[in-house]
Design a protein around this motif. Structure first.
Motif, mmCIF file in Angstrom:
data_model
loop_
_atom_site.group_PDB
_atom_site.id
_atom_site.type_symbol
_atom_site.label_atom_id
_atom_site.label_comp_id
_atom_site.label_asym_id
_atom_site.label_seq_id
_atom_site.Cartn_x
_atom_site.Cartn_y
_atom_site.Cartn_z
ATOM 1 N N LYS A 1 115.196 118.807 48.208
ATOM 2 C CA LYS A 1 113.852 119.378 48.169
ATOM 3 C C LYS A 1 113.791 120.679 48.942
ATOM 4 O O LYS A 1 114.445 120.843 49.963
ATOM 5 C CB LYS A 1 112.856 118.385 48.763
ATOM 6 C CG LYS A 1 112.469 117.328 47.756
ATOM 7 C CD LYS A 1 111.146 116.669 48.100
ATOM 8 C CE LYS A 1 110.809 115.635 47.037
ATOM 9 N NZ LYS A 1 110.214 114.447 47.609
ATOM 10 N N CYS A 2 112.989 121.608 48.449
ATOM 11 C CA CYS A 2 112.766 122.860 49.162
ATOM 12 C C CYS A 2 111.900 122.551 50.389
ATOM 13 O O CYS A 2 110.900 121.853 50.286
ATOM 14 C CB CYS A 2 112.079 123.862 48.242
ATOM 15 S SG CYS A 2 111.409 125.277 49.124
ATOM 16 N N GLU A 3 112.306 123.080 51.514
ATOM 17 C CA GLU A 3 111.591 122.833 52.772
ATOM 18 C C GLU A 3 110.161 123.371 52.717
ATOM 19 O O GLU A 3 109.258 122.818 53.313
ATOM 20 C CB GLU A 3 112.322 123.552 53.920
ATOM 21 C CG GLU A 3 113.539 122.825 54.411
ATOM 22 C CD GLU A 3 113.167 121.484 55.024
ATOM 23 O OE1 GLU A 3 112.340 121.487 55.960
ATOM 24 O OE2 GLU A 3 113.676 120.446 54.558
ATOM 25 N N GLN A 4 110.003 124.467 51.980
ATOM 26 C CA GLN A 4 108.726 125.164 52.027
ATOM 27 C C GLN A 4 107.701 124.608 51.046
ATOM 28 O O GLN A 4 106.602 124.237 51.441
ATOM 29 C CB GLN A 4 108.981 126.653 51.747
ATOM 30 C CG GLN A 4 107.814 127.521 52.118
ATOM 31 C CD GLN A 4 108.154 128.990 52.053
ATOM 32 O OE1 GLN A 4 108.002 129.705 53.032
ATOM 33 N NE2 GLN A 4 108.620 129.438 50.900
ATOM 34 N N CYS A 5 108.078 124.508 49.759
ATOM 35 C CA CYS A 5 107.095 124.058 48.757
ATOM 36 C C CYS A 5 107.212 122.562 48.490
ATOM 37 O O CYS A 5 106.400 121.999 47.750
ATOM 38 C CB CYS A 5 107.225 124.858 47.463
ATOM 39 S SG CYS A 5 108.758 124.593 46.562
ATOM 40 N N LYS A 6 108.234 121.921 49.078
ATOM 41 C CA LYS A 6 108.434 120.462 48.965
ATOM 42 C C LYS A 6 108.722 120.022 47.541
ATOM 43 O O LYS A 6 108.565 118.855 47.190
ATOM 44 C CB LYS A 6 107.221 119.668 49.498
ATOM 45 C CG LYS A 6 106.726 120.092 50.854
ATOM 46 C CD LYS A 6 107.673 119.698 51.952
ATOM 47 C CE LYS A 6 107.147 120.150 53.309
ATOM 48 N NZ LYS A 6 108.227 120.493 54.240
ATOM 49 N N VAL B 1 113.123 123.275 40.742
ATOM 50 C CA VAL B 1 111.810 123.754 40.309
ATOM 51 C C VAL B 1 111.041 124.435 41.445
ATOM 52 O O VAL B 1 109.830 124.586 41.387
ATOM 53 C CB VAL B 1 110.937 122.627 39.695
ATOM 54 C CG1 VAL B 1 111.451 122.252 38.332
ATOM 55 C CG2 VAL B 1 110.887 121.411 40.597
ATOM 56 N N CYS B 2 111.769 124.843 42.473
ATOM 57 C CA CYS B 2 111.146 125.562 43.587
ATOM 58 C C CYS B 2 110.652 126.917 43.090
ATOM 59 O O CYS B 2 111.352 127.626 42.387
ATOM 60 C CB CYS B 2 112.189 125.742 44.690
ATOM 61 S SG CYS B 2 111.853 127.089 45.833
ATOM 62 N N TRP B 3 109.385 127.249 43.433
ATOM 63 C CA TRP B 3 108.838 128.533 42.989
ATOM 64 C C TRP B 3 108.823 129.576 44.114
ATOM 65 O O TRP B 3 108.300 130.678 43.939
ATOM 66 C CB TRP B 3 107.444 128.364 42.378
ATOM 67 C CG TRP B 3 106.543 127.349 43.021
ATOM 68 C CD1 TRP B 3 106.173 126.142 42.491
ATOM 69 C CD2 TRP B 3 105.888 127.414 44.300
ATOM 70 N NE1 TRP B 3 105.333 125.473 43.358
ATOM 71 C CE2 TRP B 3 105.144 126.224 44.471
ATOM 72 C CE3 TRP B 3 105.853 128.380 45.322
ATOM 73 C CZ2 TRP B 3 104.384 125.961 45.613
ATOM 74 C CZ3 TRP B 3 105.096 128.117 46.464
ATOM 75 C CH2 TRP B 3 104.381 126.921 46.600
ATOM 76 N N CYS B 4 109.419 129.225 45.236
ATOM 77 C CA CYS B 4 109.384 130.144 46.390
ATOM 78 C C CYS B 4 109.961 131.539 46.129
ATOM 79 O O CYS B 4 109.430 132.521 46.648
ATOM 80 C CB CYS B 4 110.046 129.505 47.600
ATOM 81 S SG CYS B 4 109.167 128.039 48.176
ATOM 82 N N PRO B 5 111.044 131.654 45.324
ATOM 83 C CA PRO B 5 111.557 133.018 45.090
ATOM 84 C C PRO B 5 110.527 133.939 44.419
ATOM 85 O O PRO B 5 110.671 135.153 44.462
ATOM 86 C CB PRO B 5 112.755 132.787 44.156
ATOM 87 C CG PRO B 5 113.177 131.379 44.411
ATOM 88 C CD PRO B 5 111.906 130.626 44.721
HETATM 89 ZN ZN ZN Z 1 110.285 126.249 47.426
#
Ligand code: ZN
Length: 255
Positions: free
Chosen positions: A25-30, A35-39
């Motif tokens: 899991k992405c630390e930021q968006c969980k 499927v992390c959209w942080c970039p």
């Molecule tokens: Zn993320």
């Protein structure tokens, strides 16, 4: 204890009681890393003069693919604050919210007979704090009705809404935007920076693109489908099922 026994013992206590989480899991968006959209977030987070305060119905967090979080992470810390509840202020946030509600620079986005277009607010009176109610329309109405403090705020509405980019879920009407899109549009108006909307909704685009690439069906609003006679009517079960698959099949359950 022999060295071998000791080693075996060390191995045993080294085993975690919980099975490892297989989905990174992405630390930021969980969200799962794939499927992390942080970039797609603006980097660095945007500095704005205005502040957005989101009053979120408790059911909304699950429903909305967490678009409020996209906004929080896209802006400098403290520029978007989320409070949860069914009435405001409540015991958890009374002091903070009362201060916000008492300020003459606080506006609430709520369509009523008294609301004035945000586009017509005198920007020299700012910077403004804009309160948004996050929930379905019936939830938003219920929150408003049980929060008298909101009734005393200056009420504004958006005129230039445009169409939603949030195409995964069927929108109830044209011009019905996600919280992120609404807030981004309001900020674009308040900051007099038309490009802001586009930059802030990028994570939503990334998310929608991923869902579409992976089989979700691009949705039109119910209004559009009815206008063009594509909305399933009470016809035979088989045809209705077929229509539901081709027109309304969705990765996410409609609410
Ligand atoms: Zn993320």
């Amino acid at each position: 204890m022999t060295t071998m026994e000791d080693d075996a013992w060390q191995d045993l206590i080294g085993i975690s009681a919980d099975p490892p989480d297989r989905r990174d899991k992405c630390e930021q968006c969980k969200r799962p890393a794939v499927v992390c959209w942080c970039p797609a977030l603006p980097q660095p987070p945007l500095a704005v003069a205005s502040q957005i305060v989101i009053l979120q119905h408790p059911a909304e967090e699950k429903r909305s693919l967490r678009t409020a979080l996209m906004l929080q992470l896209g802006l400098e810390p403290g520029k978007c604050v989320v409070y949860k509840g069914k009435r405001f202020p409540n015991h958890k946030n009374h002091a903070e919210l009362q201060q916000i509600f008492d300020s003459p620079q606080t506006l609430v986005l709520y369509p009523s007979k008294d609301s004035v277009p945000l586009e017509e607010i005198d920007r020299s009176g700012g910077p403004y704090t804009l309160v948004l109610i996050d929930g379905t329309w019936p939830q938003a109405k219920a929150i408003y009705a049980s929060s008298p403090a909101l009734h005393r705020l200056r009420q504004v509405k958006l005129i230039s809404v445009g169409t939603s980019d949030y195409i995964i879920r069927t929108q109830p009407t044209e011009g019905c935007l996600s919280t992120l899109e609404t807030a981004a549009q309001c900020l674009a108006v308040l900051e007099a920076q038309p490009d802001l909307r586009q930059v802030l909704v990028r994570p939503l685009h990334a998310l929608c693109k991923y869902q579409l690439d992976n089989g979700a069906v691009e949705h039109q609003s119910k209004e559009f489908l009815m206008k063009t006679n594509q909305y399933p009517k009470p016809i035979g079960k088989r045809l209705s099922r077929l229509l539901n698959q081709t027109v309304c099949g969705s990765a996410e359950k409609e609410t």
